[in-house]
Design a protein around this motif. Structure first.
Motif, PDB file in Angstrom:
ATOM      1  N   THR A  50      90.580  75.802  73.724  1.00  6.56           N
ATOM      2  CA  THR A  50      90.226  74.750  72.778  1.00  6.56           C
ATOM      3  C   THR A  50      90.765  75.080  71.391  1.00  6.56           C
ATOM      4  O   THR A  50      90.966  76.256  71.056  1.00  6.56           O
ATOM      5  N   ARG A  69      96.171  74.778  66.927  1.00  9.06           N
ATOM      6  CA  ARG A  69      96.699  73.522  67.492  1.00  9.06           C
ATOM      7  C   ARG A  69      98.168  73.641  67.884  1.00  9.06           C
ATOM      8  O   ARG A  69      98.579  73.115  68.916  1.00  9.06           O
ATOM      9  N   GLU A  73      99.588  72.930  71.652  1.00  3.33           N
ATOM     10  CA  GLU A  73     100.572  71.893  71.944  1.00  3.33           C
ATOM     11  C   GLU A  73     101.817  72.475  72.614  1.00  3.33           C
ATOM     12  O   GLU A  73     102.428  71.820  73.467  1.00  3.33           O
ATOM     13  N   GLU A  86      91.909  65.316  74.180  1.00  2.00           N
ATOM     14  CA  GLU A  86      91.432  65.453  72.802  1.00  2.00           C
ATOM     15  C   GLU A  86      90.055  64.817  72.721  1.00  2.00           C
ATOM     16  O   GLU A  86      89.872  63.650  73.062  1.00  2.00           O
ATOM     17  N   ASN A  90      89.304  67.572  68.590  1.00  2.00           N
ATOM     18  CA  ASN A  90      89.724  68.887  69.065  1.00  2.00           C
ATOM     19  C   ASN A  90      90.360  68.775  70.444  1.00  2.00           C
ATOM     20  O   ASN A  90      89.991  67.912  71.242  1.00  2.00           O
ATOM     21  N   LEU A  91      91.310  69.672  70.726  1.00  2.00           N
ATOM     22  CA  LEU A  91      91.972  69.703  72.022  1.00  2.00           C
ATOM     23  C   LEU A  91      91.268  70.681  72.949  1.00  2.00           C
ATOM     24  O   LEU A  91      90.857  71.770  72.529  1.00  2.00           O
TER      25      LEU A  91
END
Length: 217
Positions: A50, A69, A73, A86, A90-91
């Motif tokens: 995360t 991030r 990615e 997402e 947040n991812l």
């Protein structure tokens, strides 16, 4: 040589399953999931990545792998994740390699996961996936539990409650639904679901040969 000198076929020749457990924040899925993992040696908890910051008491590699991030990615582009989404800015994503290795070794993997991730995994691996949704007995319980944690600001709690309504709206995608009114009862229901799913013929590749041997006697 006795039978006890050799592992029984059902101990070594099975395909693992993916137990996908979802709920709105505060409904108890994390507590239920961690108890189930603690009680079953063949079940391991999938650790997601995360981009959100750790909460008080969380540790790297226990609750999550915390990534910035840009790195997250990069891993998306490299096909590193079995699923990703997402959520609330947040991812979150599940590394594919350890999950696939566990399944092949006959181990089961539990996912404490949102509805988007559960949907992606179930679509990618439908024969391996079992989806369970945890509901609260009343909406007020979610707000009370989130405030009792004292981990998030009031604004974050409002966001999590709003997201909880979106989660609940997708309950119909799941194979099983448990209302967590009493923790011990909800846990018993979850454990029964898990054990029953382990017995399905498709997950026990030793069965055809075993039955053939029975019929030949």
């Amino acid at each position: 040589m006795t039978d006890g000198d050799h592992p029984r076929p059902w101990e070594t020749q099975r395909r693992g399953l993916l137990l996908l457990v979802s709920s709105p924040a505060g409904a108890g899925k994390t507590s239920l999931s961690r108890r189930l993992v603690a009680d079953h040696s063949d079940l391991t908890l999938s650790i997601s990545c995360t981009t959100r910051s750790p909460r008080p008491g969380e540790e790297e590699g226990r609750e999550y792998f915390f990534l910035d991030r840009a790195l997250f990615e990069e891993r998306i582009d490299a096909g590193h994740f079995l699923e990703w989404a997402e959520v609330n800015g947040n991812l979150y994503g599940t590394p594919a390699e350890p999950v696939e290795a566990a399944l092949s070794a006959g181990k089961d993997v539990l996912f404490d996961i949102d509805w988007q991730g559960a949907k992606q995994i179930a679509e990618a691996m439908p024969d391996d996936s079992v989806r369970v949704f945890i509901l609260p007995p009343a909406w007020d319980d979610l707000s009370r539990r989130l405030h009792a944690r004292a981990q998030d600001s009031e604004e974050v709690i409002r966001q999590r409650l709003a997201l909880g309504k979106e989660e609940i709206a997708h309950w119909g995608l799941y194979d099983y639904v448990i209302v967590n009114k009493n923790f011990d009862r909800a846990y018993a229901d979850l454990a029964h679901i898990y054990r029953a799913e382990r017995l399905k013929p498709g997950r026990n590749v030793w069965l055809p040969e075993f039955v053939e041997g029975l019929l030949a006697e």
